[in-house]
Structures are given as C-alpha cells and as structure tokens.
Scaffold this active site. Structure first.
Site, PDB file in Angstrom:
ATOM      1  N   HIS B 129       0.841  -1.196   0.000  1.00 38.14           N
ATOM      2  CA  HIS B 129       0.000   0.000   0.000  1.00 38.14           C
ATOM      3  C   HIS B 129       0.874   1.242   0.000  1.00 38.14           C
ATOM      4  CE1 HIS B 129      -3.625  -2.365   0.814  1.00 38.14           C
ATOM      5  NE2 HIS B 129      -2.979  -2.971   1.790  1.00 38.14           N
ATOM      6  N   ASP B 132      -1.451   8.665  -1.649  1.00 40.18           N
ATOM      7  CA  ASP B 132      -1.351   9.793  -2.579  1.00 40.18           C
ATOM      8  C   ASP B 132      -2.259  10.890  -2.034  1.00 40.18           C
ATOM      9  OD1 ASP B 132      -2.011  11.655  -4.577  1.00 40.18           O
ATOM     10  OD2 ASP B 132      -2.511  10.152  -6.083  1.00 40.18           O
ATOM     11  N   HIS B 134      -3.845  14.349  -2.606  1.00 42.26           N
ATOM     12  CA  HIS B 134      -4.120  15.345  -3.654  1.00 42.26           C
ATOM     13  C   HIS B 134      -3.683  16.736  -3.208  1.00 42.26           C
ATOM     14  CE1 HIS B 134      -7.463  12.891  -5.923  1.00 42.26           C
ATOM     15  NE2 HIS B 134      -6.317  12.251  -5.833  1.00 42.26           N
ATOM     16  N   HIS B 169      -5.693   8.944  -1.139  1.00 45.07           N
ATOM     17  CA  HIS B 169      -6.046   7.558  -1.437  1.00 45.07           C
ATOM     18  C   HIS B 169      -4.803   6.724  -1.659  1.00 45.07           C
ATOM     19  CE1 HIS B 169      -5.298   7.887  -5.853  1.00 45.07           C
ATOM     20  NE2 HIS B 169      -5.719   9.127  -5.700  1.00 45.07           N
ATOM     21  N   CYS B 170      -4.986   5.429  -1.653  1.00 49.21           N
ATOM     22  CA  CYS B 170      -3.896   4.501  -1.947  1.00 49.21           C
ATOM     23  C   CYS B 170      -3.734   4.443  -3.463  1.00 49.21           C
ATOM     24  CB  CYS B 170      -4.242   3.126  -1.391  1.00 49.21           C
ATOM     25  SG  CYS B 170      -2.890   1.934  -1.536  1.00 49.21           S
ATOM     26  N   HIS B 179      -7.700  -0.596  -5.330  1.00 44.19           N
ATOM     27  CA  HIS B 179      -7.513  -0.173  -3.937  1.00 44.19           C
ATOM     28  C   HIS B 179      -8.503   0.931  -3.562  1.00 44.19           C
ATOM     29  CE1 HIS B 179      -3.716  -2.122  -2.387  1.00 44.19           C
ATOM     30  NE2 HIS B 179      -3.757  -2.549  -3.633  1.00 44.19           N
ATOM     31  N   MET B 184     -10.100   2.440   0.091  1.00 47.28           N
ATOM     32  CA  MET B 184      -8.847   2.975   0.611  1.00 47.28           C
ATOM     33  C   MET B 184      -8.679   4.435   0.213  1.00 47.28           C
ATOM     34  SD  MET B 184      -5.341   0.917   0.752  1.00 47.28           S
ATOM     35  CE  MET B 184      -4.188   1.310   2.068  1.00 47.28           C
ATOM     36  N   HIS B 289     -27.063  16.556  -1.576  1.00 49.15           N
ATOM     37  CA  HIS B 289     -28.283  17.349  -1.402  1.00 49.15           C
ATOM     38  C   HIS B 289     -28.800  17.067  -0.002  1.00 49.15           C
ATOM     39  CE1 HIS B 289     -32.276  19.004  -2.663  1.00 49.15           C
ATOM     40  NE2 HIS B 289     -32.719  18.134  -1.778  1.00 49.15           N
ATOM     41  N   GLU B 313     -29.155  24.181  -3.823  1.00 53.87           N
ATOM     42  CA  GLU B 313     -30.023  23.020  -3.578  1.00 53.87           C
ATOM     43  C   GLU B 313     -29.229  21.722  -3.665  1.00 53.87           C
ATOM     44  OE1 GLU B 313     -31.877  23.361  -8.071  1.00 53.87           O
ATOM     45  OE2 GLU B 313     -32.965  22.152  -6.617  1.00 53.87           O
ATOM     46  N   THR B 314     -28.369  21.612  -4.662  1.00 58.95           N
ATOM     47  CA  THR B 314     -27.563  20.413  -4.893  1.00 58.95           C
ATOM     48  C   THR B 314     -26.229  20.887  -5.427  1.00 58.95           C
ATOM     49  OG1 THR B 314     -29.528  19.118  -5.448  1.00 58.95           O
ATOM     50  CG2 THR B 314     -27.438  18.239  -6.207  1.00 58.95           C
ATOM     51  N   HIS B 340     -27.970  13.043  -4.704  1.00 62.18           N
ATOM     52  CA  HIS B 340     -29.257  13.236  -5.378  1.00 62.18           C
ATOM     53  C   HIS B 340     -29.304  12.624  -6.776  1.00 62.18           C
ATOM     54  CE1 HIS B 340     -33.189  14.972  -6.256  1.00 62.18           C
ATOM     55  NE2 HIS B 340     -33.265  15.339  -4.991  1.00 62.18           N
TER      56      HIS B 340
END
Lengths: 267, 374
Positions: B129, B132, B134, B169-170, B179, B184, B289, B313-314, B340
C-alpha cells in the site's frame, strides 16, 4: 382452537433441500392449521389520524368472519418452483437454488398468482389471509406495532424525531437471516415462522382512517394497490413490489424480504 | 525486508495478481533509497503537534482559526485489510482501509503547516500500500515515496500550500482503481490560517463538522445471483475488476455501508446550529443534497481560494474531489443527506440522516390543510 395437520410430501422434499421437483402435480396438501371465529383483542391495521396528526390505531375486539385453514409454514422456494415449472408463476427474485427457504422476492400480484394456481389444482379456494386472519394465526407471536408517541400540534418534528428513535431502536437487534421453513419458531397453534426476516403479504388494503377525539371514525379511505405485509411490524407495500427495501414502515426499517402463506376457505 | 507472505490465498489469486506482487518487490527496494536522500533540515525548529485521529463521520478537534505560526502536524495511520459488511443482504467486501475505516479518517491542518504522516502497513496484511495526497506537491502526491509492504512503515512530510478539502487515497502501481474502490481513501482539510471566508470576506464558522465519505463498491455475484464471498483480498481481485469494468457499482454508500449514517448512527444537530459537511468521493462523481435544507455556503470543488457559492439546492463534486458545505439548521426534524442521483441514494445506499431538535418555525412552513377528502 381446533388444529388439523396434514403433512405434504413437498414440504418434506423442501426441508431436505432437494431442488429437483417432479413435474407431476403433487396430490398432498401443505400442513394446515384451522382457525375458527373467536373474538380477540387486536391492534387494527392502517394509518390512523386525529385532527390531521398520526395516532396509533386503536385496539379492538375482532373476529374472523368464517373458519379458514392457514398454512402452518410459509410457502417455500421448492413450492414456488413447482408453480413456476407448471407455468403459473414467474421466477421469484429470492435465491432459486435454496429450495428449503421460504420464497422471497415475490410481489402481492405474484402471491395471488400462486393462490390461483393452488385453487385451480385442488378445486378449493386458496387466497392470502386478511390482516385479522394472519393475526389470529400468529397468536402470541403477533407483535403490537404501536409506537406510543403523541403528536405535538405546535411542532410536527416532535413526532418525526420520536418515530425515528423508535424505528432506530427496532432495527438495533434485527435478525436478518432467512432460515429454512419451519426453523424460526412455532406458536401454540402450531403455526411456524412468525416475525422473522420475511414479511408476509395479506389481502388487506392500506386504509387511512380519520377519527375524532372520542375515537369515532369520521372518514375512511382504502388504497387497494397498497397492501399490508405482516412481520415484526406491519408495512404497507405496493402490490407490484418484490424488494421492499425502499417501501414500508416510515423512515426507519423497511421489511427485509417479502413472502407469503395462504389460507384455504372452509368448504 | 522484501520477504512477502506467499500464502495459499496468494497462490489462488491468479497470474495477474502474482505479477503485481513481483512488481511490488522491486518498487519497495527503490523506495528505501529515495527516502534516505530526502532528509529534511529546515523545519526542525517548528513546533510539533501530534493529532489523535478519530473515526468518521467525526473529526478530530481542531482550531478553525490558527493560533501561532506554521507547525509540523504529526498523524499516524495503520493500514488494515478487513472484511466489511456492506448491507443486510450478505454483500461483503475485502476492504483495504486507512486506520480500519471506510473512508479513512479526516485530517485537519492549516495552510502553511507541514503534515508528517507515519504510515504503517500491518503485518497481517497481504498487499502493498501507499498514500497519494491530492493536497501535496510532487512524487505522485507522495505515492512514489510511501510504498510499503505488510510489516513495514514509512514517514512522509509535505507542506500544505493549497487551502481546501482534498482526497487522499492509496495508489499502488497497477492497482490504483481496485484499492480505491476497496475503500482505501479519505480526506484532509487544509484551512486558511484565518479561517473560512465568504465572498465578501465574512467569517464562515461552524459549530460541528461531519465527514461523509462516499464509496462505490463492485461486489461480484455468482450465476444464481448471490453475492460472492472470498477468503482474502487477492482472491477477490479478478472478479472484482471484471465488475469494476462495467462501471456499474453494486453499492454506493456513505461511510462504508448501507445505513452507516442512519438510525442510531444518524448525524445530529440543533436548530440554530451551523454544521459543516465534508463530502469526498475518490472515484466517481456525486451530487450531495440535504432534503429539507440547503447549502448556505458551498465549496463544491472544495478549494478555499475560491469564493463559496450561496444557498444551493444540490452541488456537484467530481470524482477524485472533496467538497465542503456549511448549513445552519432552521427547522427541527429528520433530514436526509443524500447523493441526489436518487437511484444511488435509495437503491444503492448513498443516504444518511440528520436528526435535528428544536422549535418548529410556522413562518417557514405550516400545514394549512391536513390530507383530507376533496
């Protein structure tokens, strides 16, 4: 209460997990329990309202209108597959390879097709039980599903939050395992498998009842496209639904699975 | 160090999987050399704080406005491979998890802080494993510097230069997607040192914060339609990838299972309380939402150098992104917090609830006529 029991060869096959089913129509009947009219106290079905606010349905003394015989066991997958093999039923959504389990993944419409097929091959009248018939058969295993929550007219959220808490509590230790027919429980009448992971269809339409402060009925409307399914609590499910996960008992806990048993009308 | 446990399960996993393990050995050897030459020296004088992570949807205590200058913030995460139950129908998955949860825990730092993560691959695991971020800069988000085999650990430090909520994330070579959809992934929030601000520079604060990690799962079924189960992650690999390639998830859930944020686990708030909802989806687009409410302040793509949108709203969160929504509850009741795409919400699982207590506001809503005959 008078109890008569007839053992069916098919039930024995199902219990053994034999998935092959003879193409010839079995002549034996499922094990049946006779229900005779005798008054008993029952929490009525339906959505009840007072002054526009939901209230628990009242408890009343009810009596079935005529004797019936109800299946001691829910219809099994093996039973269902026989109906499928004879072209009278369509494949259920439940696992077809587990013939000893109760049939699941069947709609109200499917259940009625099975009843019609049973009636046709036996010459008797088979149908889904009513809510009251099912409750009498469930006997001491019937669960009172009243929430016991009072509405606050100035704050509708009080009821919603209390209902949500009640539903959350209900779901806490739910047994979600579907067991082979006959393996869950049995009551004093000899009726098996009440209130497990399978809810059972009835012939009772969902009704909305408006009562006044004294409990007198002001208005009642039936919705006969939505039927009561019986189990750990009662659920109102549209007749075409086979997988109840997004229908049923308000926000919290929908029925896990849908199956059924039938009654035979006394000749 | 490069001895891998080759169990019966590994052997059963098939040629593709064995190939990946071979690749893993080489990469692990290279990783060690790179780490040795990257010794830091200029941040040694900064104050250090050690943060105890908590399981989602909860978030560790943190300051919204930073006091003092940049710090080195230490986190420790242990990777566990574990079988998790996705619903009541028997669907289960061999999850790869940061700290034992899906999603992994939310980390909070401030812009300019240094994140120093100790990453441990539990010896009971089967797979290589890494991580990463971002939010970090370089080395595939740290992925190239953190590859560890079962029984190894690594420490990565990176500077938080971009304010926002970000996915981590992996990302092991050749198996990134598997993964990530094995659970993960998680998120980190890098707050501006002076806190969140609206479009006009007004402070945006919150009374509580929840972290919702949305996850798509791809559980194989057998010929009869039953969920398939496996004795190890490796054994599930080939079947799972085949389902993944259909791009049709069997489950889309919040916090690792259908119902993980409902019932007894529902989120809670009070009327008048301001709640921040961090929502991450490491793999797939989503559209959160709040049924019965709104997004007062929304950073849909989650990056605080951009002004938030108001009164939504969304909001749309692209796959591989975390977003932040802030809302002040105005009515009591049960709110559903959903993706939604309602099929994903109500058929596949991406729904949670917020229980909100307080006084009802008739001005905002009142039932004039209860349902009655026409």
């Amino acid at each position: 209460m008078q109890v008569s029991a007839l053992l069916m060869a098919g039930a024995a096959f199902g219990a053994l997990g034999i998935s092959f089913w003879p193409q010839t129509t079995p002549t034996a009947l499922p094990e049946l329990v006779r229900l005779v009219p005798a008054p008993f106290a029952h929490r009525l079905d339906g959505d009840w309202q007072q002054g526009g606010w939901p209230v628990d349905a009242p408890v009343e003394r009810v009596t079935i209108p005529a004797p019936v015989e109800i299946m001691a066991l829910p219809v099994s997958m093996a039973d269902w597959q026989t109906c499928v093999a004879e072209g009278a039923c369509t494949a259920a959504d439940g696992p077809a390879d587990q013939s000893d389990l109760p049939v699941t993944g069947v709609s109200w419409i499917d259940a009625n097709a099975y009843a019609a097929w049973m009636s046709d091959r036996t010459g008797d009248t088979w149908r889904l039980p009513s809510d009251v018939e099912w409750a009498q058969a469930a006997g001491e295993l019937f669960r009172d599903d009243a929430l016991g929550i009072e509405s606050d007219p100035s704050n509708p959220a009080v009821l919603w939050l209390a209902e949500y808490s009640a539903e959350s509590a209900r779901s806490r230790n739910l047994d979600r395992e579907v067991r082979p027919v006959g393996n869950l429980n049995v009551n004093a009448l000899g009726v098996h498998d009440i209130g497990g992971a399978v809810w059972e269809w009835t012939s009772t339409c969902l009704r909305r009842v408006e009562v006044d402060g004294s409990g007198a009925i002001l208005r009642q409307s039936d919705s006969c496209g939505i039927y009561i399914a019986e189990g750990l609590h009662r659920a109102a499910i549209s007749d075409f639904v086979r997988d109840p996960k997004s229908g049923g008992c308000s926000v919290g806990v929908p029925p896990a699975n849908l199956g059924f048993r039938l009654v035979r009308e006394a000749g | 160090m490069t001895t891998l446990p080759v169990s019966r399960r590994t052997l059963l996993a098939g040629a593709a999987f064995a190939g990946a393990l071979t690749q893993v050995r080489q990469v692990a050897a290279e990783t060690k050399a790179v780490l040795t030459s990257a010794t830091p020296s200029d941040v040694d004088s900064l104050p250090r704080v050690k943060v105890k992570l908590v399981d989602p949807p909860f978030v560790h205590e943190h300051e919204q406005v930073a006091t003092g200058g940049p710090k080195v913030v230490e986190f420790e995460i242990t990777i566990h491979e574990k079988k998790i139950k996705l619903d009541d129908s028997g669907a289960e998955v061999w999850a790869s998890t940061f700290n034992g949860t899906v999603p992994g825990p939310l980390m909070v730092v401030h812009e300019g802080d240094y994140v120093e993560l100790t990453l441990i691959n539990a010896p009971t695991n089967e797979l290589l494993h890494n991580i990463d971020f971002h939010s970090s800069t370089g080395a595939l988000g740290g992925g190239a510097l953190t590859q560890i085999n079962p029984g190894e650990k690594t420490i990565l430090r990176w500077k938080a230069t971009k304010p926002g909520v970000f996915v981590y994330h992996c990302a092991p070579p050749g198996m990134v997607a598997w993964h990530v959809v094995s659970g993960m992934n998680g998120a980190i929030m890098v707050l501006p040192r002076d806190g969140l601000k609206g479009r006009d520079g007004e402070a945006v604060t919150y009374d509580k914060v929840y972290y919702v990690g949305e996850q798509d799962f791809y559980v194989p079924r057998d010929a009869a339609g039953n969920w398939k189960t496996y004795d190890s992650p490796g054994e599930s690999y080939e079947d799972t990838v085949a389902v993944m390639k259909t791009l049709t998830p069997s489950h889309v859930v919040f916090n690792g299972a259908v119902g993980a944020l409902t019932g007894d686990n529902a989120m809670t708030a009070k009327v008048g309380e301001t709640v921040a909802f961090i929502h991450s989806q490491a793999n797939r687009d989503t559209r959160p939402h709040l049924i019965g409410g709104h997004g007062d302040y929304v950073w849909a793509t989650g990056k605080f150098n951009n002004p938030p949108e108001r009164g939504l709203e969304t909001w749309f969160i692209p796959g591989g992104t975390a977003g932040l929504m802030v809302y002040t509850f105005q009515q009591p009741g049960i709110y559903a917090y959903v993706n939604h795409n309602l099929i994903e919400a109500f058929e596949l699982g991406a729904a949670g609830h917020v229980k909100v207590e307080g006084e009802w506001n008739d001005d905002l809503m009142k039932q004039i006529l209860a349902p009655s005959a026409v």
